[in-house]
Write a protein that holds these residues in place. Sequence first.
Motif, PDB file in Angstrom:
ATOM      1  N   ASP A 126     117.247 -16.796 -32.245  1.00  0.00           N
ATOM      2  CA  ASP A 126     116.870 -18.308 -31.816  1.00  0.00           C
ATOM      3  C   ASP A 126     116.445 -19.112 -32.924  1.00  0.00           C
ATOM      4  O   ASP A 126     116.529 -20.183 -33.098  1.00  0.00           O
ATOM      5  CB  ASP A 126     115.862 -18.117 -30.617  1.00  0.00           C
ATOM      6  CG  ASP A 126     115.331 -19.529 -30.158  1.00  0.00           C
ATOM      7  OD1 ASP A 126     116.339 -20.283 -29.593  1.00  0.00           O
ATOM      8  OD2 ASP A 126     114.334 -19.992 -30.435  1.00  0.00           O
TER       9      ASP A 126
ATOM     10  N   LEU B 267     119.302 -20.150 -35.290  1.00  0.00           N
ATOM     11  CA  LEU B 267     119.816 -21.294 -34.833  1.00  0.00           C
ATOM     12  C   LEU B 267     119.000 -22.322 -35.043  1.00  0.00           C
ATOM     13  O   LEU B 267     119.607 -23.594 -35.367  1.00  0.00           O
ATOM     14  CB  LEU B 267     120.055 -20.998 -33.309  1.00  0.00           C
ATOM     15  CG  LEU B 267     120.476 -22.386 -32.300  1.00  0.00           C
ATOM     16  CD1 LEU B 267     122.073 -22.657 -32.737  1.00  0.00           C
ATOM     17  CD2 LEU B 267     120.434 -21.920 -30.859  1.00  0.00           C
ATOM     18  N   GLU B 268     117.578 -22.512 -34.800  1.00  0.00           N
ATOM     19  CA  GLU B 268     116.885 -23.575 -35.084  1.00  0.00           C
ATOM     20  C   GLU B 268     116.640 -24.187 -36.595  1.00  0.00           C
ATOM     21  O   GLU B 268     117.022 -25.136 -36.590  1.00  0.00           O
ATOM     22  CB  GLU B 268     115.450 -23.515 -34.281  1.00  0.00           C
ATOM     23  CG  GLU B 268     114.821 -24.596 -34.170  1.00  0.00           C
ATOM     24  CD  GLU B 268     114.046 -25.189 -35.602  1.00  0.00           C
ATOM     25  OE1 GLU B 268     113.805 -26.404 -35.425  1.00  0.00           O
ATOM     26  OE2 GLU B 268     113.630 -24.308 -36.433  1.00  0.00           O
TER      27      GLU B 268
ATOM     28  N   ALA C  92     120.111 -25.499 -37.474  1.00  0.00           N
ATOM     29  CA  ALA C  92     120.369 -27.138 -37.236  1.00  0.00           C
ATOM     30  C   ALA C  92     119.499 -27.868 -37.833  1.00  0.00           C
ATOM     31  O   ALA C  92     120.085 -29.194 -38.221  1.00  0.00           O
ATOM     32  CB  ALA C  92     120.208 -26.968 -35.627  1.00  0.00           C
TER      33      ALA C  92
ATOM     34  N   VAL D   8     126.073 -15.469 -33.624  1.00  0.00           N
ATOM     35  CA  VAL D   8     125.490 -15.081 -31.998  1.00  0.00           C
ATOM     36  C   VAL D   8     125.719 -13.916 -31.494  1.00  0.00           C
ATOM     37  O   VAL D   8     126.754 -13.199 -31.592  1.00  0.00           O
ATOM     38  CB  VAL D   8     126.141 -16.191 -31.146  1.00  0.00           C
ATOM     39  CG1 VAL D   8     125.274 -16.042 -29.689  1.00  0.00           C
ATOM     40  CG2 VAL D   8     125.946 -17.615 -31.506  1.00  0.00           C
TER      41      VAL D   8
ATOM     42  N   ARG E 250     119.706 -23.853 -24.613  1.00  0.00           N
ATOM     43  CA  ARG E 250     118.729 -23.925 -25.800  1.00  0.00           C
ATOM     44  C   ARG E 250     119.757 -24.528 -27.061  1.00  0.00           C
ATOM     45  O   ARG E 250     119.262 -25.337 -27.658  1.00  0.00           O
ATOM     46  CB  ARG E 250     118.622 -22.418 -26.286  1.00  0.00           C
ATOM     47  CG  ARG E 250     117.883 -22.298 -27.595  1.00  0.00           C
ATOM     48  CD  ARG E 250     116.521 -22.874 -27.537  1.00  0.00           C
ATOM     49  NE  ARG E 250     115.904 -22.602 -28.688  1.00  0.00           N
ATOM     50  CZ  ARG E 250     115.158 -23.709 -29.399  1.00  0.00           C
ATOM     51  NH1 ARG E 250     114.845 -24.781 -28.914  1.00  0.00           N
ATOM     52  NH2 ARG E 250     114.724 -23.214 -30.540  1.00  0.00           N
ATOM     53  N   VAL E 251     120.773 -24.348 -27.060  1.00  0.00           N
ATOM     54  CA  VAL E 251     121.827 -25.005 -27.818  1.00  0.00           C
ATOM     55  C   VAL E 251     121.713 -26.505 -28.038  1.00  0.00           C
ATOM     56  O   VAL E 251     121.570 -27.130 -28.916  1.00  0.00           O
ATOM     57  CB  VAL E 251     123.510 -24.465 -27.780  1.00  0.00           C
ATOM     58  CG1 VAL E 251     124.018 -25.260 -28.891  1.00  0.00           C
ATOM     59  CG2 VAL E 251     123.235 -23.033 -28.071  1.00  0.00           C
TER      60      VAL E 251
ATOM     61  N   LEU F  67     127.683 -28.012 -36.017  1.00  0.00           N
ATOM     62  CA  LEU F  67     127.296 -26.759 -35.785  1.00  0.00           C
ATOM     63  C   LEU F  67     128.526 -25.997 -35.310  1.00  0.00           C
ATOM     64  O   LEU F  67     129.256 -26.198 -34.010  1.00  0.00           O
ATOM     65  CB  LEU F  67     126.102 -26.606 -34.529  1.00  0.00           C
ATOM     66  CG  LEU F  67     125.458 -25.460 -33.936  1.00  0.00           C
ATOM     67  CD1 LEU F  67     124.952 -24.684 -35.236  1.00  0.00           C
ATOM     68  CD2 LEU F  67     124.627 -25.704 -32.786  1.00  0.00           C
TER      69      LEU F  67
ATOM     70  N   LEU G 235     129.394 -21.941 -33.687  1.00  0.00           N
ATOM     71  CA  LEU G 235     128.758 -20.602 -33.301  1.00  0.00           C
ATOM     72  C   LEU G 235     129.812 -19.505 -33.473  1.00  0.00           C
ATOM     73  O   LEU G 235     131.088 -19.787 -32.849  1.00  0.00           O
ATOM     74  CB  LEU G 235     128.476 -20.787 -31.792  1.00  0.00           C
ATOM     75  CG  LEU G 235     127.398 -21.847 -31.435  1.00  0.00           C
ATOM     76  CD1 LEU G 235     127.068 -21.743 -29.950  1.00  0.00           C
ATOM     77  CD2 LEU G 235     126.164 -21.577 -32.389  1.00  0.00           C
TER      78      LEU G 235
ATOM     79  N   LEU H 217     129.700 -24.777 -23.642  1.00  0.00           N
ATOM     80  CA  LEU H 217     129.415 -25.074 -25.163  1.00  0.00           C
ATOM     81  C   LEU H 217     130.241 -26.033 -25.743  1.00  0.00           C
ATOM     82  O   LEU H 217     129.996 -26.899 -26.432  1.00  0.00           O
ATOM     83  CB  LEU H 217     129.293 -23.923 -26.080  1.00  0.00           C
ATOM     84  CG  LEU H 217     128.111 -22.730 -25.697  1.00  0.00           C
ATOM     85  CD1 LEU H 217     128.592 -21.377 -26.236  1.00  0.00           C
ATOM     86  CD2 LEU H 217     126.895 -23.326 -26.205  1.00  0.00           C
TER      87      LEU H 217
ATOM     88  N   VAL I 266     130.066 -28.556 -29.637  1.00  0.00           N
ATOM     89  CA  VAL I 266     129.967 -27.565 -30.979  1.00  0.00           C
ATOM     90  C   VAL I 266     131.218 -26.834 -31.212  1.00  0.00           C
ATOM     91  O   VAL I 266     132.107 -26.780 -30.417  1.00  0.00           O
ATOM     92  CB  VAL I 266     129.087 -26.493 -30.554  1.00  0.00           C
ATOM     93  CG1 VAL I 266     127.416 -27.174 -30.449  1.00  0.00           C
ATOM     94  CG2 VAL I 266     129.346 -25.595 -29.577  1.00  0.00           C
TER      95      VAL I 266
END
Length: 216
Positions: free
Chosen positions: A31, A34-35, A38, A57, A70-71, A85, A87, A108, A113
């Motif tokens: 997490d 990811l943050e 981004a 991931v 969350r994404v 982005l 994944l 997704l 993405v």
Amino acid sequence: IRWRDPERGDVPPGAFIPVAEDTGFIVAIGDWVLERAARQAAHWHAQGLAVPVAVNVSALQFQHEGFVDRVAQVLREHALPPHLLELELTESILLRDAHGALERLHALARLGVQLSIDDFGTGYSSLAYLKRFPIGRLKIDRGFVRGLPGDDGDAGIVRAIVQLAHALGLKVIAEGVETEAQREFLAAAGCDEIQGWLIAPALDVAQVARHLRVRG
């Protein structure tokens, strides 16, 4: 992601990621990555560098009930265009719970993405699922690239993966490319992109920005 420990020095991902997966801490790490990814991609985009950023991931993170939300939240918070982005998921994640994985992948994809299968060829590949999953790219595992161009077995596998991917409308990226001979073989085989030490070693944010600007 790298761990710089004051006593151990630089601890490579191969040493600490498996421990994080075994303990479940990989969800928090994933997490955070990811943050941060981004946020950085959005910063580059604001500076005129539209650079797609790919994030690995983990299985636990992907299967978490709130992962898709969350994404979406991260994209909104940083005003990041979704196509910047990507994944990266492994075959094992997708095949462990194929129905649930398919639902998450389509959710997704609706966010916009990009989705890719990492380390392709090392798991239990299912052509039926490859057709159904909204995946855009396959990443050839470095284990098949290492012996190129001299190893006939690796050469045959790589050619087959490229042909399979293109037949399904997917792009192919080869991992772990370290020599010009490997790059030339992959280009002749029709591979779309490469990554590895031939391009650059692992770089921090400032080095990446300089690298991008130098290469235009």
